[in-house]
Structures are given as structure tokens and as C-alpha cells.
Design a protein around this motif. Structure first.
Motif, short mmCIF file in Angstrom:
data_model
loop_
_atom_site.label_atom_id
_atom_site.label_comp_id
_atom_site.label_asym_id
_atom_site.label_seq_id
_atom_site.Cartn_x
_atom_site.Cartn_y
_atom_site.Cartn_z
N SER A 23 103.56 64.06 29.24
CA SER A 23 102.86 64.27 30.50
C SER A 23 101.67 63.37 30.65
N PHE A 24 101.16 63.34 31.86
CA PHE A 24 99.94 62.60 32.12
C PHE A 24 98.74 63.40 31.67
N ALA A 25 97.53 62.77 31.78
CA ALA A 25 96.35 63.40 31.21
C ALA A 25 95.61 64.24 32.22
N GLN A 26 94.75 65.09 31.71
CA GLN A 26 93.99 66.01 32.55
C GLN A 26 92.52 65.71 32.41
N THR A 27 91.82 65.64 33.54
CA THR A 27 90.40 65.37 33.49
C THR A 27 89.56 66.63 33.45
N ARG A 76 81.15 59.50 27.40
CA ARG A 76 82.38 59.82 26.68
C ARG A 76 83.37 60.59 27.53
N LEU A 77 82.98 60.91 28.77
CA LEU A 77 83.87 61.62 29.68
C LEU A 77 84.64 60.63 30.55
N PRO A 78 85.81 61.02 31.04
CA PRO A 78 86.55 60.16 31.97
C PRO A 78 85.73 59.87 33.22
N THR A 480 92.38 57.82 36.93
CA THR A 480 91.98 58.28 35.61
C THR A 480 93.15 58.99 34.95
N LEU A 481 93.50 58.51 33.77
CA LEU A 481 94.55 59.10 32.95
C LEU A 481 93.89 59.63 31.68
#
Length: 605
Positions: A23-27, A76-78, A480-481
């Protein structure tokens, strides 16, 4: 040694995708850390009901990070990049999804902070040691917060007292003769709850501008800070709360060959809140807040002071699956920056509607601000989420926002009284997945800004050097991924931002923002040790609007370890920039090399 970001990205991307696969990423970072979030709509909501792109950082994560400032935690956060003119005490900018630093609305315990001189919060003045929780909302939120929130909202929360008595104390030392001390306590007894925190930080630092013609001395910093939070439960339905924070910083910078130039920065916030639960469905909150941002330089004489006051009456009605909010708000801004002694005010009405039922979530907001200088401004936002399986959720949102010119932009020698507010239109789409300890998501966005204020040529003000102007347009677009996954006792997390912050008039990239930046982290427990490693990657950027001065891409590796050394004592150690990489986030300004920090903390259980 210069690092090619594209090579770094190719190295990290398979690992990031492996962590997220399939799956893709979650922010929405580590949602299990908190059941509710307040920043998205200004009222407490289950994180599962929030449509907006939100990240949460708790105290445990802050302590494990070993970071020296709030910007070092945020980067360090998306979706977040930072620049800094030297060490931790130097002027710092935070770019949220590539948007200007002044486009992020910033609050401490609900108290708005901002500078009407530079525009935006003084990030270097926020004392990380006193912060208990951070909530980050990416995307415009003017329909909830009014002016300033073109790029998003970041809110900091200090510790709140809970049942019993909980003292703590800590001490740490590190590279550049860095020393940290902190102490405090929190608790509750009967109807009262309380929390007090004190912190002191000092460092010899390093040479902020290692170039010819500048003072080759070390540009150190020191900061003393304190916070107090008091609560009183009047009865079952009503509560009073007071918050106070003070931060007093002194940092070195280079402006000449021999002078010991100093930044003197003092930030204070004060908030008074009354809450009433009239019925099971209806509650009211009344807030009166004030913040002061005082900045001075020596020996070159410069002094500016911003005072912000706020008055908010917020009503909240919950009717089953429906949430209705109505707020009346007044903001008062004042700037003293000789010869400027000016103020303005904004009165606003904000309405919100939320609905959550089974697979569907809706959030609608509209707000009308009446500025004493510019007249009326209406903003709105609409967001929808659909959970098409228990694990998968799609989101879509659109919204408008604005930022009023600062008082300095209007009334200084470079100011133009006829400047109008900057305004934006944002759309975004998201796809998120979460199952057990794993989560993932993809968010794509486009935020267009008109009437962008930049420093242009002479002609519109009394200065012959140049004047502020509303002539620019910008677009902040990207995706953003990110992902988080637990595997064989190892917690993995990764994010990749691909963005294109650009000037629409020239087609050039906006200064000091990379088109690609990424993070990769892993932590695990071995015996009694909590071990962590993280890598940060950034592509090349340009230091100027003309895109002629290149800042090379870079990669950094950081390591951390912590362990209990007795029942009430914990040891923390951290190494940042393990490879001792030389890099710049602002041209001609130095950055820290390899640094080591070790500390112990006492917190009786």
C-alpha cells in the motif's frame, strides 16, 4: 562531500515501499498515540473522524528524538523542511508543503504567536523542553483560523496535570559544550490540577558564517524558559484554566568582522479559558489570550515587539453523528518597531459542520473576517472521506485562505499602505490504509497563491532600495508518500515528498525548497535498550529567486539509544550527522557537524 539526492532516493525508496507494501503511505503519523485531535477543527475529535492531513508527536517521541529545537523535530515529519541561519538559536524558517514560513499559523496552548515584523512565528524561541505534544495540520485552514493559515497550522501543547503528583528532572551534555537542565512537576488534587516546567539550555555553538569578512568566533546560544498551567473544576459542568509560557533566548550571529553580535529574543504567552458543558450535547468555550514577541540585536541597534491579543467564544453542539460549531473571534495585532507604532483588528464569525456515519465523513467550514484595514474576507473549505473497506479510506478536500500583510510590510520605510491580503485556493486528494500496526497513504495537493507579497524594486515606498509589492503569484504542488510498519520487533517508517514550489510569473523554483526530500527510520528493543536510526535526505535547492545559486543535496544519518538505569532513571544518548557531512540550508551559513548528546532523566513511577 556532496551527495546526489537522486542516488539517495533510489537507495531509500525500495526500503520505504517494502515497509508499506502493498500500500501507499499515510501521513497521519502513529495515530495510536492519541485518540483525539483538536487542531483540525478547534474541537476534540477522534482521529478516525478527521479528514485533514494530520500528524501528532507526543512527549515520548520528543524525548527519544534528542532534538535541540522544535524545528528539528518538525523536519522529520512528511511535508516539512526547515532553514536556519546558523545554530539552534538562529533565525529559523519552517516550510509546510513548500509554503512560506509566514503561511503557517502557530499556537501554544491555544495562544497565537506571530511576528508583525518578519511575518510568521519565531520558531527558535519556542522551548522544546516544555512541549508535551505537537499537532500538525497540513493544508490551508483559514476557514477555521482566519488569517495566516495558508499552508497549515502547527499547535504546541504543554503538560497538563493529572491525578497524583509527578515530579521530573533531567540533565544532559553534548558536543559544542552543550548543557541542558530541566525540572518540573504536575499533578491534581480535588478540583485543582497543575503543571510547572523550568528549562535551561546553553551551548558554545559553532561559527555561524565560516566565510571571509565575518567574525570567526563561535556563535553560541543560551535559553531560559518556564511554563505554568493551572486548572480548576468549578463544578461538574464548568472548568477554568490558565496557561503561561516564557522563553528568553540569547544567541550569537555574524554581521561584522570583530563585533560579538547577539540576538535577544523573548517570547511570552498567556491564556485564560472557561469551559461549560450546558447539556450532554451543547458546550461553550471562552478564551482570552495574549502573546508578546520581542526581538533585539546588539551591538547594532534594532528592536521590534509584536503583541497579539485574541478573544474567542466557541459553541459546540453534538447531535448524534452531527457536529455543529459556531465561533465569534476578535484578533488584535500591534507592532512597535521605531518609528512604527501601529495596530489593527479582525472580527470574525466561523461556522462548521461535521458528519460521520459508517463509511462517510464530511467536514464543512465557512468563516467571514472583517479587518479594520481591508474590510471583509470570506473563506471556506469542504472535505469528504469514504472508507470503501475497513482498511482503505479515500479523501478529497478544497479550501480558500488568506494572509493579511504584516504591519511592517505596510508601514515601514519599505512598506506600501495599499498592499492587499495574499489569498490562496487549495485542492487535495488522499488515499490511506491502516491495519494493525501498519499504515500507509498518499496525499497529492495543489495550492495556488495570488497577490503574493515579495520585495520588489523601488517606486512604491519612500525607500530607494526597494519596496514590498503584491505583484507575485506562486503555486505549491506536490505529493507525499509515507508509511509505517512493524516487522519482527522492528518499527519502520518512511516518507517521500515530491513537490514543485514555484513562482508562476517566472517559472523559477522558490528559494531554499527542495523538489524532493525524504526520511527513513527504524527502531527496536534489544534487552533493556530502545535503539533507533533515521536517515534524512534532501535534494538540491536554490538560495535565490533567480535560481542562480545552488545549494547541493545532502543526506544525514542519526542514531539514538535509551535505557532505564534504575526504577526512576532513564539514560538517553544520541549521535546526529553520523558521517559528519558538510552541507548548507542557507548559503554561507554553517551547519552542525557530527554531534553527540547524552542525558539522564529522573521521573518517579
Amino acid at each position: 562531500m556532496k551527495t546526489c539526492f537522486f542516488s539517495a532516493r533510489l537507495a531509500v525508496l525500495p526500503l520505504a515501499l517494502a515497509a508499506a507494501f502493498p500500500s501507499f503511505a499515510q501521513t497521519q503519523a502513529t495515530p495510536q498515540l492519541a485518540e483525539t485531535v483538536v487542531t483540525a477543527t478547534r474541537v476534540a475529535q477522534p482521529l478516525s473522524d478527521v479528514v485533514a492531513d494530520v500528524s501528532i508527536i507526543d512527549r515520548a517521541q520528543i524525548e527519544r528524538s534528542g532534538a535541540v529545537g522544535v524545528a528539528d523535530v518538525l523536519k522529520r515529519l512528511p511535508g516539512i523542511e526547515i532553514t536556519r541561519n546558523g545554530g539552534p538559536g538562529a533565525t529559523t524558517s519552517v516550510f509546510l508543503r513548500g509554503a512560506e514560513s509566514r503561511f503557517t499559523a502557530v499556537y501554544i496552548d491555544g495562544v497565537r504567536i506571530d511576528s508583525q515584523a518578519t511575518g510568521g512565528a519565531a520558531w527558535e524561541a519556542i522551548p522544546l523542553a516544555l512541549i508535551d505534544r505537537i499537532e500538525v495540520l497540513r493544508g490551508p485552514a483559514a476557514a477555521v483560523y482566519g488569517s495566516d493559515a495558508l499552508g497549515g497550522v502547527i499547535q504546541f501543547f504543554t503538560r497538563r496535570g493529572e491525578t497524583g503528583f509527578s515530579p521530573y528532572a533531567g540533565v544532559g551534555v553534548g558536543t559544542y559544550n552543550t548543557r541542558k537542565l530541566e525540572a518540573g512537576f504536575s499533578g491534581a488534587s480535588g478540583a485543582f490540577d497543575y503543571a510547572l516546567g523550568l528549562a535551561h539550555e546553553k551551548s558554545d555553538g559553532f561559527n555561524a558564517r565560516p566565510i571571509a569578512g565575518q567574525n570567526p568566533d563561535k556563535d553560541g546560544y543560551r535559553n531560559q524558559s518556564a511554563n505554568l498551567r493551572l486548572g480548576f473544576q468549578i463544578n461538574k459542568a464548568q472548568r477554568l484554566e490558565a496557561t503561561y509560557l516564557s522563553s528568553d533566548g540569547n544567541s550569537g550571529y555574524d554581521n561584522s568582522l570583530r563585533a560579538d553580535d547577539r540576538n535577544l529574543h523573548k517570547l511570552q504567552t498567556l491564556g485564560l479559558n472557561w469551559q461549560a458543558q450546558w447539556t450532554e450535547a451543547w458546550s461553550t468555550r471562552l478564551s482570552v489570550t495574549e502573546s508578546t514577541d520581542r526581538y533585539e540585536t546588539t551591538p547594532s541597534p534594532y528592536l521590534t515587539e509584536t503583541r497579539l491579543r485574541g478573544y474567542t467564544l466557541l459553541n459546540e453542539v453534538r447531535l448524534g453523528e452531527h457536529l455543529l460549531t459556531a465561533a465569534l473571534e476578535r484578533k488584535e495585532d500591534h507592532l512597535k518597531n521605531a518609528p512604527i507604532d501601529q495596530g489593527r483588528s479582525q472580527n470574525a464569525l466561523a461556522l462548521g459542520y461535521g458528519f460521520s456515519h459508517q463509511a462517510h465523513t464530511v467536514q464543512l467550514n465557512v468563516r467571514h473576517d472583517k479587518d479594520s484595514e481591508f474590510g471583509g474576507k470570506t473563506t471556506g473549505s469542504a472535505a469528504y472521506a469514504y472508507a470503501f473497506t475497513p482498511a482503505w479510506r479515500a479523501t478529497a478536500s478544497a479550501g480558500t485562505a488568506f494572509r493579511a500583510p504584516t504591519l511592517y510590510q505596510r508601514f515601514s520605510q519599505y512598506g506600501v499602505a495599499t498592499l492587499v491580503p495574499e489569498k490562496s485556493r487549495n485542492v487535495e486528494l488522499g488515499l490511506r490504509w491502516a491495519q494493525g500496526a501498519s499504515s500507509a497513504g498518499l496525499v497529492a495537493y495543489r495550492n495556488k497563491v495570488d497577490n503574493l507579497i515579495t520585495f520588489a524594486g523601488a517606486g512604491g515606498c519612500i525607500s530607494t532600495f526597494g519596496c514590498y509589492s503584491n505583484t507575485a503569484r506562486a503555486e505549491y504542488s506536490g505529493a507525499t508518500l509515507s508509511a509505517a510498519h512493524a516487522m519482527n520487533g522492528v518499527n519502520l517508517a518512511a516518507s517521500l515528498d515530491v513537490q514543485n514550489p514555484r513562482d508562476l510569473a517566472t517559472g523559477k523554483s522558490l528559494a531554499r525548497r527542495a523538489k524532493e526530500h525524504a526520511t527513513l527510520s527504524a527502531d527496536t528493543r534489544v534487552a533493556n535498550w530502545q535503539l533507533g536510526a533515521e536517515a534524512q535526505f534532501s535534494g538540491k535547492r536554490f538560495d535565490d529567486a533567480a535560481n542562480t545559486r545552488v545549494l547541493s543535496g545532502y543526506s544525514l544519518v542519526n542514531l539514538s539509544a535509551s535505557t532505564p538505569i534504575s526504577k526512576d532513571w532513564t539514560l538517553l544518548a544520541r549521535i546526529d550527522n553520523l558521517a559528519d557531512k558538510k552541507y548548507e540550508v542557507a548559503r554561507t551559513y554553517g551547519t552542525a557537524g557530527r554531534t553527540f548528546y547524552a542525558g539522564v532523566k529522573w521521573a518517579p513511577k
